[in-house]
Design an enzyme around this catalytic site. Structure first.
Site, PDB file in Angstrom:
ATOM      1  N   TYR A   1      20.751  -6.380   0.003  1.00  0.00           N
ATOM      2  CA  TYR A   1      21.326  -5.187  -0.606  1.00  0.00           C
ATOM      3  C   TYR A   1      22.706  -5.516  -1.164  1.00  0.00           C
ATOM      4  CZ  TYR A   1      23.125  -0.437  -1.155  1.00  0.00           C
ATOM      5  OH  TYR A   1      23.664   0.713  -1.669  1.00  0.00           O
TER       6      TYR A   1
ATOM      7  N   ASP B   1      36.194   2.655  -3.155  1.00  0.00           N
ATOM      8  CA  ASP B   1      34.882   3.010  -3.710  1.00  0.00           C
ATOM      9  C   ASP B   1      34.926   4.425  -4.271  1.00  0.00           C
ATOM     10  OD1 ASP B   1      32.197   3.063  -4.343  1.00  0.00           O
ATOM     11  OD2 ASP B   1      31.545   3.492  -2.290  1.00  0.00           O
TER      12      ASP B   1
ATOM     13  N   ASP C   1      23.420  -0.990  -5.768  1.00  0.00           N
ATOM     14  CA  ASP C   1      23.982   0.348  -5.900  1.00  0.00           C
ATOM     15  C   ASP C   1      24.543   0.490  -7.314  1.00  0.00           C
ATOM     16  OD1 ASP C   1      25.528   2.627  -5.799  1.00  0.00           O
ATOM     17  OD2 ASP C   1      26.724   2.002  -4.076  1.00  0.00           O
TER      18      ASP C   1
ATOM     19  N   ASP D   1      25.717   3.336  -8.556  1.00  0.00           N
ATOM     20  CA  ASP D   1      26.546   4.545  -8.591  1.00  0.00           C
ATOM     21  C   ASP D   1      25.816   5.667  -9.335  1.00  0.00           C
ATOM     22  OD1 ASP D   1      28.477   3.311  -7.094  1.00  0.00           O
ATOM     23  OD2 ASP D   1      29.824   2.912  -8.748  1.00  0.00           O
TER      24      ASP D   1
ATOM     25  N   HIS E   1      19.604   1.912  -7.169  1.00  0.00           N
ATOM     26  CA  HIS E   1      19.576   3.347  -6.916  1.00  0.00           C
ATOM     27  C   HIS E   1      20.689   4.035  -7.691  1.00  0.00           C
ATOM     28  CE1 HIS E   1      22.933   3.294  -3.973  1.00  0.00           C
ATOM     29  NE2 HIS E   1      22.332   2.281  -3.371  1.00  0.00           N
TER      30      HIS E   1
ATOM     31  N   GLU F   1      22.722   7.822  -7.995  1.00  0.00           N
ATOM     32  CA  GLU F   1      22.996   8.995  -7.179  1.00  0.00           C
ATOM     33  C   GLU F   1      23.266  10.235  -8.024  1.00  0.00           C
ATOM     34  OE1 GLU F   1      27.582   8.058  -5.973  1.00  0.00           O
ATOM     35  OE2 GLU F   1      26.025   6.582  -5.538  1.00  0.00           O
TER      36      GLU F   1
ATOM     37  N   CYS G   1      32.734   7.360  -2.205  1.00  0.00           N
ATOM     38  CA  CYS G   1      31.911   6.844  -1.114  1.00  0.00           C
ATOM     39  C   CYS G   1      31.119   7.973  -0.473  1.00  0.00           C
ATOM     40  CB  CYS G   1      32.798   6.162  -0.075  1.00  0.00           C
ATOM     41  SG  CYS G   1      31.938   5.689   1.443  1.00  0.00           S
TER      42      CYS G   1
ATOM     43  N   ARG H   1      19.182   8.360  -5.218  1.00  0.00           N
ATOM     44  CA  ARG H   1      19.989   8.702  -4.045  1.00  0.00           C
ATOM     45  C   ARG H   1      20.513  10.131  -4.223  1.00  0.00           C
ATOM     46  NH1 ARG H   1      25.719   5.873  -2.125  1.00  0.00           N
ATOM     47  NH2 ARG H   1      26.828   7.870  -1.960  1.00  0.00           N
TER      48      ARG H   1
ATOM     49  N   GLU I   1      21.366  10.322   1.508  1.00  0.00           N
ATOM     50  CA  GLU I   1      22.619   9.836   2.068  1.00  0.00           C
ATOM     51  C   GLU I   1      23.157  10.774   3.151  1.00  0.00           C
ATOM     52  OE1 GLU I   1      24.319   7.610   3.045  1.00  0.00           O
ATOM     53  OE2 GLU I   1      25.746   6.933   1.535  1.00  0.00           O
TER      54      GLU I   1
ATOM     55  N   ASN J   1      20.306   4.526   5.446  1.00  0.00           N
ATOM     56  CA  ASN J   1      21.577   3.808   5.327  1.00  0.00           C
ATOM     57  C   ASN J   1      22.254   3.752   6.689  1.00  0.00           C
ATOM     58  OD1 ASN J   1      24.030   2.715   4.604  1.00  0.00           O
ATOM     59  ND2 ASN J   1      24.746   4.517   3.491  1.00  0.00           N
TER      60      ASN J   1
END
Length: 303
Positions: A48, A62, A89, A91, A116, A118, A126, A161, A191, A213
């Site tokens: 990952y 982040d 990731d 974002d 992924h 989101e 974050c 996500r 998440e 996660n």
């Protein structure tokens, strides 16, 4: 020697088979290419690549400061050093739906097995910080549809996500997960789930793979691989764990230099030179062309 012996297409195809196997796949987070090789050598199922880790690697928080170019470049460096599939990731997709489409193709070209996206607003933050905001369902769905439409390899995994659990609660997370699957998502990443029962609720709501996660010091409890398997999870990530371990060790090592003037006491905690040489596969390079690569190995010598 050099890079992975498997093509990105082969990794994606194998990843899809593994996802369909019913086993829980473990994807520790790599913080650099060398750590990806270690994950591979230890026998995990995948790698990952965390947005939080990529930001931290640049010395940044982040909060959506990294660019597609930075993420794709570092992800390529990591993905090509392992035979395992790597997911990243992405974002919020780095912009509007057309930007999301470009993100997918750029990450395909970088050799990733999936990504992924989101449903936070831009700029994101974050997933375990307070004060998150999510976009409306229409906007979230457009991001997923753009990603699915843009990919050229059908085995490239587009995961949705959702961060809505921390904003509007579990029922909203269940509804959004269903809607994102309807929009074309191949998998769901809910998440900041608060319990195994919440993971189970998402599992019961959708018929695609679900990711858990397990990030330390976050909103949720740290469950074992077996506990997550028992509630039907398909993927588990440990996104920042190796970076935290490495930085913790570095912190202690620097303190030892300050206090003792030497790292002699820390030697048992270090990776030995011979183990590093083994991980880097020095021997294969040495035998590749004796007329060019003619060095000798003596990993027992001091650094």
């Amino acid at each position: 020697m050099l890079y992975s012996t498997r093509t990105p297409a082969a990794k994606r195809e194998g990843f899809r088979r593994d996802l369909a196997s019913g086993r829980l796949l473990r994807f520790p987070g790599a913080f650099n290419p060398l750590s990806a090789r270690l994950i591979d050598a230890k026998g995990f199922e995948g790698v990952y690549i965390s947005g939080a880790v990529l930001s931290s690697d640049l010395g940044l928080p982040d909060i959506g400061l990294t660019t597609l170019t930075e993420v794709a470049g570092r992800s390529q460096q990591i993905a090509r050093m392992t035979d395992l599939p790597a997911i990243v990731d992405a974002d919020t997709g780095f912009g509007e739906p057309m930007n999301v489409a470009r993100t997918v193709q750029t990450l395909e070209d970088a050799g990733l097995a999936g990504m992924h996206i989101e449903d936070q607003v831009n700029p994101k933050r974050c997933g375990h910080l307070d004060g998150k905001q999510v976009v409306d369902l229409e906007t979230a769905g457009k991001r997923i549809r753009a990603a699915v439409d843009a990919r050229r390899d059908p085995n490239f995994l587009v995961m949705a996500r959702t961060d809505i659990r921390a904003v509007d609660g579990l029922a909203a997370a269940v509804d959004r997960a269903k809607a994102l699957v309807d929009a074309g998502a191949d998998a769901i990443f809910p998440e900041a789930m608060a319990s195994l029962a919440e993971f189970a609720a998402i599992r019961a709501a959708v018929d695609v793979p679900v990711l858990a996660n397990m990030t330390e010091f976050g909103k949720g409890e740290l469950f074992t691989v077996q506990q997550l398997a028992d509630v039907g999870m398909n993927l588990v990530i440990f996104p920042v764990s190796l970076l935290r371990l490495a930085m913790g060790a570095a912190d202690r090592g620097l303190d030892a230099i300050i206090e003792h003037g030497s790292l002699q006491s820390m030697l048992p905690e270090m990776q030995h030179r011979s183990k590093l040489y083994e991980l880097l596969d020095y021997e294969s390079y040495n035998h590749f062309d004796s007329g060019v690569f003619n060095f000798t190995l003596n990993p027992t010598l001091p650094a």
